[in-house]
Design an enzyme around this catalytic site. Sequence first.
Site, PDB file in Angstrom:
ATOM      1  N   ARG A  36       0.838  -1.200   0.000  1.00 37.86           N
ATOM      2  CA  ARG A  36       0.000   0.000   0.000  1.00 37.86           C
ATOM      3  C   ARG A  36       0.874   1.252   0.000  1.00 37.86           C
ATOM      4  O   ARG A  36       0.570   2.232  -0.692  1.00 37.86           O
ATOM      5  CB  ARG A  36      -0.939   0.007   1.210  1.00 37.86           C
ATOM      6  N   CYS A  48      -1.272   5.876   9.280  1.00 37.96           N
ATOM      7  CA  CYS A  48      -1.565   4.566   8.672  1.00 37.96           C
ATOM      8  C   CYS A  48      -2.674   4.782   7.662  1.00 37.96           C
ATOM      9  O   CYS A  48      -2.657   5.758   6.927  1.00 37.96           O
ATOM     10  CB  CYS A  48      -1.932   3.545   9.759  1.00 37.96           C
TER      11      CYS A  48
END
Length: 274
Positions: free
Chosen positions: A173, A230
Amino acid sequence: MTVLITAGELAEEMASAHPPLVLDVRWALTQPDGRAEFEAGHVPGAVYVDLETELSTHGEPTAGRHPLPSRERLEKAARAWGLNDGMRVVVMDGGPSFGASRAWWLLRHAGVDVRILDGGFPAWAELALPIEQGSAMPLAGHATLSWGHMPVITADEAGAYQGLLLDARAGERYRGEVEPMDPVAGHIPGAVNAPTTENSELDGRFKPAAALTARFAELTTDPGAIAVYCGSGVTAAHQIAAMEIAGITDVALYPGSWSAWSNMGRPVATGETP
């Protein structure tokens, strides 16, 4: 302040004259509502906490998927859990401590004495300690929360951060190879990847302090200027807990994280490099 408590230590404290309030935050990205798991078995007297509605609020996409609740909103929830002033708290979940770390960070932010049950409910069950099923309505508490005890940064501050900005998401990611949750793939320019999953053993417990210290020493020689984000501000709290176990304090959280940043039309970096 101690970050962790073991299942054995919790059992001893639960049998004492002044047991802590145990909050069970069963949560996962794939199953955000963990009430069914909680009701199937939990630490006796534990109270179920819903991360989506009690440890987060909701707003525009530019605020991210799990914006922080206000002090007033969290205080109302805490009183419903039975929290009183001066009461110690232990937070736990189904094992990996991601949901528990969100609760830990928020309650620390609100001035509460709180620890994470290392290994969560599986660690409790592993010792064949008593287990309770179902749920009960706790007596309302009267806690008055404060606010601002943990540092936070805004999107503007994250974009111009002069210290070490850590991206706690999985490597694919961060690199922009996949993005299952948010509208844009990649990372905040300048951020360094440090996946949260590398903080834990296979059983979900945090790695020993020495191992975590070694891990973060490879990332920075200046532990006085670190911020973490995050996907939506949840697992970044786990990173902050791990860093505190390693002796690194005052790490800032970017609460909106990538879910907010990717909805703002801000610059995006891809690949291995910051």
